[in-house]
Design an enzyme around this catalytic site. Structure first.
Site, short mmCIF file in Angstrom:
data_model
loop_
_atom_site.label_atom_id
_atom_site.label_comp_id
_atom_site.label_asym_id
_atom_site.label_seq_id
_atom_site.Cartn_x
_atom_site.Cartn_y
_atom_site.Cartn_z
N SER A 100 52.20 145.51 -9.86
CA SER A 100 51.92 146.42 -11.21
C SER A 100 51.03 147.64 -10.99
CB SER A 100 51.46 145.23 -11.95
OG SER A 100 50.87 145.89 -13.14
N TYR A 159 43.92 139.66 -13.97
CA TYR A 159 45.33 140.11 -13.65
C TYR A 159 45.48 141.08 -12.67
CZ TYR A 159 50.02 141.66 -14.13
OH TYR A 159 51.55 142.01 -13.76
N ASP A 171 57.46 125.58 -8.20
CA ASP A 171 56.39 126.01 -8.75
C ASP A 171 55.53 126.87 -8.07
OD1 ASP A 171 53.58 126.61 -10.43
OD2 ASP A 171 54.58 125.00 -11.70
N LYS A 224 47.12 140.81 -8.87
CA LYS A 224 48.17 141.78 -8.23
C LYS A 224 47.79 142.60 -7.14
CE LYS A 224 51.57 140.86 -10.85
NZ LYS A 224 52.71 140.06 -10.36
N GLN A 282 61.32 138.10 -18.90
CA GLN A 282 61.96 139.20 -19.17
C GLN A 282 62.72 139.69 -17.91
OE1 GLN A 282 60.79 143.59 -21.28
NE2 GLN A 282 60.17 143.62 -19.16
N GLN A 304 51.40 134.67 -13.91
CA GLN A 304 50.74 134.70 -15.44
C GLN A 304 50.53 136.25 -15.50
OE1 GLN A 304 49.40 135.39 -18.24
NE2 GLN A 304 47.40 135.57 -17.30
N GLU A 336 49.01 148.04 -13.14
CA GLU A 336 47.53 147.47 -13.48
C GLU A 336 46.51 147.39 -12.32
OE1 GLU A 336 45.91 146.16 -16.71
OE2 GLU A 336 47.40 147.72 -17.07
N LEU A 371 58.85 137.12 -9.05
CA LEU A 371 58.66 137.82 -10.28
C LEU A 371 57.82 136.90 -11.03
CD1 LEU A 371 62.18 139.21 -11.55
CD2 LEU A 371 60.60 140.06 -10.00
#
Ligand code: NAP
Ligand code: F7E
Length: 324
Positions: free
Chosen positions: A123, A147, A56, A151, A12, A81, A125, A78
């Site tokens: 993030s 996750y 990668d 981060k 996105q 996962q 999060e 950016l």
């Protein structure tokens, strides 16, 4: 012509950022990974205006090669996962990509050209079980998922490379941001897509998890502008990017169903499979620093965003199913 490398260009944010940088006159190099099926849906309309290279975040050698070959002045990391729910079923993989992947790209930059300016996609999060409301750049972290933990690592290794090697490395602490290109696994797009399907008679009900979770939801194209602004300053720094407003999943449903003249209570069912082992109940960011130092502010409000997402999904489904 300035040159930028974007990891995660097929996602996105990567797709919006690539378009934004092309508008600013950049030459854009996008890193794509070798997967069994390559999905370029989000970038097909500008694919011939960017250079796609394979690499990668799991493979530092591939990163060194592509930096040596393309010599960008800016790198936007950016790739990740990025789906919180999946991070419980694949915690090690999430750590490899979303945490250690940041060290791999930072280290590749340090080896090839430490003058490259670096943006890390951090993030909200990381705040998880929030220690203060609203959250600022100084709020302590308490991540609630593998996750979120990954981060936090990415955030601190970015600061560490800045402090250790004097690199221009910034961490953007972005709160949730959405739009027409959001993956359908995330709750906003899952809802807008389902509302469109229900409206067109293609689906009857929508199964969701926790309707009371609250998020500070913004509009994705606004957020990629903030990433670029962070790399244009005299000094590297970290910034919260948010709207300063929180809304629940339930409110999102109410507005989305209202857009097609329906009541969400007649269609939404609760399915335990979508509940999380540890939930982030409330996120709300304070974007004062970004407003004052970057001159950044959001352009699209919550209700407008929800209605746009529903209208967009109706349009897409009509095209796909050849409906009037
Ligand atoms: P997204 O749509 O899930 O895109 C993730 C991108 O990462 C995809 O292009 C994916 O490529 C790529 N990728 C995954 N694993 C990779 C690997 N091992 N090597 C190279 N590329 C890999 O995510 P997004 O919403 O655009 O978010 C962009 C970044 O911001 C992510 O780091 C996310 O964690 C972070 N973030 C997002 C939000 C938000 O609300 N959207 C908020 C805060 C932070 P494939 O196409 O091959 O899968
Ligand atoms: O969940 C609740 C769920 O998956 C939002 C990523 O971009 O933003 C995103 O992470 C909330 C949660 O996003 C369903 O429990 C209820 O409380 O859309 P989400 P997220 O977890 O906030 C952050 C900032 C990132 O960094 C991430 O990369 O919605 N929820 N029912 C549901 N969520 C999903 N996915 N599906 C449901 O059915």
């Amino acid at each position: 012509m300035p040159k930028a490398l974007i990891t995660g260009i097929t996602g996105q944010d990567g797709s919006h950022l690539a378009e934004f940088l092309l508008e600013q006159g950049y030459e854009v190099v996008g890193m794509v990974r070798r997967t069994s099926t390559i999905r370029f849906d989000r970038i097909r309309h500008f694919q011939d205006r960017v250079t796609l290279v394979s690499g990668d975040l799991l493979d530092e050698v591939s990163l060194i090669h592509l930096l040596r070959e393309h010599r960008p002045q800016e790198v936007y990391n950016l790739a990740a996962q990025s789906f919180v729910q999946a991070s419980w079923s694949q915690p090690v993989f999430t750590g490899e990509v979303t945490a250690l992947g940041v060290t791999r790209i930072l280290d590749a930059i340090r080896i090839v050209d430490p003058e490259i300016r670096f943006y890390q996609a951090s993030s909200s999060e990381m705040f998880g079980k929030v220690r203060e409301v609203p959250q600022t750049e100084l709020t302590p972290f308490h991540p609630r998922s593998p996750y979120g933990v990954a981060k936090v690592y990415g955030h601190w290794i970015t600061i560490n490379y800045r402090e250790s090697y004097g690199m221009y490395a910034c961490s953007g602490i972005l709160f949730n941001h959405e739009g027409a290109r959001r993956g359908v696994e995330f709750v906003t797009r899952k809802i807008s897509d389902a509302v469109a399907r229900i409206h067109l008679g293609l689906q009857q009900e929508l199964a969701l998890g926790n309707l009371d979770a609250k998020r500070d939801w913004g509009w994705a194209p606004d957020y990629v502008r903030a990433m670029w602004l962070m790399l244009q300053q005299d000094e590297p720094d970290d910034y919260v990017i948010a709207t300063g407003e929180a809304h629940s999943v339930r409110e999102f449903c109410q507005i989305a169903f209202d857009q097609v003249g329906r009541d969400y209570r007649e269609h939404v069912v609760i399915d335990e499979r979508f509940l999380r082992p540890a939930e982030v109940d409330l996120l709300i960011g304070d974007p004062t620093k970004a407003r004052e130092q970057l001159g950044w502010q959001p352009t699209i409000g919550f209700e407008d965003m929800v209605r746009r997402m529903v209208d967009n999904d109706i349009r897409l489904l009509k095209e796909e199913h050849d409906l009037p």
